[in-house]
Write a protein that holds these residues in place. Structure first.
Motif, PDB file in Angstrom:
ATOM      1  N   GLU A 182       0.950  -1.606  -0.286  1.00  0.00           N
ATOM      2  CA  GLU A 182       0.004  -0.322   0.445  1.00  0.00           C
ATOM      3  C   GLU A 182       0.410   1.148  -0.133  1.00  0.00           C
ATOM      4  N   HIS A 185       3.740   3.418  -5.059  1.00  0.00           N
ATOM      5  CA  HIS A 185       3.052   3.931  -6.397  1.00  0.00           C
ATOM      6  C   HIS A 185       2.213   2.338  -7.215  1.00  0.00           C
ATOM      7  N   PRO A 186       1.121   2.880  -7.821  1.00  0.00           N
ATOM      8  CA  PRO A 186       1.087   2.190  -9.209  1.00  0.00           C
ATOM      9  C   PRO A 186       2.285   1.630  -9.324  1.00  0.00           C
ATOM     10  N   LYS A 238       4.192  -4.111  -8.247  1.00  0.00           N
ATOM     11  CA  LYS A 238       3.284  -3.729  -7.943  1.00  0.00           C
ATOM     12  C   LYS A 238       2.160  -3.356  -9.119  1.00  0.00           C
ATOM     13  N   PRO A 240       0.549  -1.831 -12.436  1.00  0.00           N
ATOM     14  CA  PRO A 240       0.230  -0.390 -12.576  1.00  0.00           C
ATOM     15  C   PRO A 240      -1.192  -0.161 -12.707  1.00  0.00           C
ATOM     16  N   ASP A 241      -1.647   1.130 -12.574  1.00  0.00           N
ATOM     17  CA  ASP A 241      -3.308   1.674 -13.118  1.00  0.00           C
ATOM     18  C   ASP A 241      -3.485   1.274 -13.903  1.00  0.00           C
ATOM     19  N   ALA A 242      -4.774   0.766 -14.173  1.00  0.00           N
ATOM     20  CA  ALA A 242      -5.179   0.748 -15.137  1.00  0.00           C
ATOM     21  C   ALA A 242      -6.119   1.517 -15.824  1.00  0.00           C
TER      22      ALA A 242
END
Length: 243
Positions: A182, A185-186, A238, A240-242
């Motif tokens: 958490e 960053h993505p 982690k 990445p953002d979608a």
């Protein structure tokens, strides 16, 4: 020329007696710095390949055009931190160590990299419990709760199975890794140094939390044993953002 052997500092700490020693290498004549916790060797400036690889392998996974905020758990003799600062993309480095005595060694210039780390405006040495901070939703930077990093590098325990304190063990389980993730960053990277060979069970725990994970063996010359030794660096990315 330095003395053949010198104990530079010795201090009692909450986890045992810690000492900083300097000895002259019998062949090269170079100064070798060592840190002991009680009777146990924690680190030596003679063996830094794995600590340097921890930073280099992790940061190589991140985009070349991104300025990076990096957190390091475990200051030690400073080789992971220095390797991170050698990457020009790193705009900030937060180094967390549970032992104020170790931070003091660097600020007093008692170790070779102390002046470099203490004088670099990008680098902040923080006295704190990395494991407690990683489990806390407030995160790794006491000055900025909720702050996220592009990379978190950890070099404290000998390995996920051989920890310096029993309470560290929770971080290496899926729940502990989720809490740590958490603070990334993505697309961020978590990297861990280990003195043991790759551990399939720990890699499996990483894959439960991160989009990808792998163990990398880092070989280095061991003049004390007359051969090659190895560390392991775990890398976990982690998602990445979608789009």
């Amino acid at each position: 020329m330095s003395l053949r052997f010198e104990e530079i500092d010795w201090q009692p700490t909450p986890i045992g007696e810690i000492s900083l020693r300097r000895r002259r290498h019998p062949v090269s004549g170079d100064d070798v710095y060592e840190v002991k916790l009680g009777d146990e060797f924690l680190m030596s400036s003679l063996f830094t390949t794995g600590e340097i690889a921890l930073a280099e392998l992790a940061l190589a996974k991140l985009p070349e055009d991104t300025e990076l905020d990096v957190a390091v758990g475990g200051l030690g003799l400073g080789y992971t931190a220095e390797a991170a600062l050698d990457d020009p993309r790193v705009r900030s480095l937060t180094v967390i160590d549970a032992l104020a005595e170790v931070i003091d060694w660097h600020r007093r210039g008692l170790v070779p990299l102390g002046a470099r780390l203490s004088s670099d405006d990008r680098c902040r040495l923080v006295h704190g419990d990395f494991f407690a901070l990683a489990a806390d939703p407030g995160g790794l930077d006491p000055k900025e709760p909720g702050r996220r990093f592009h990379a978190i590098l950890l070099d404290v325990d000998h390995s996920p199975r051989h920890v310096l304190h029993p309470r560290h063990a929770a971080l290496y389980q899926p729940a502990g890794l989720r809490a740590l993730a958490e603070h990334l960053h993505p697309g961020g990277v978590f990297a861990l140094w280990s003195n043991d060979p790759p551990d399939d069970d720990f890699t499996a725990a990483l894959t439960q939390v991160f989009a990808q994970a792998a163990a990398h063996v880092v070989d280095f010359d061991n003049p004390l044993q007359g051969g090659t030794s190895a560390n392991t660096v775990y890398l976990a990315g982690k998602a990445p953002d979608a789009p």
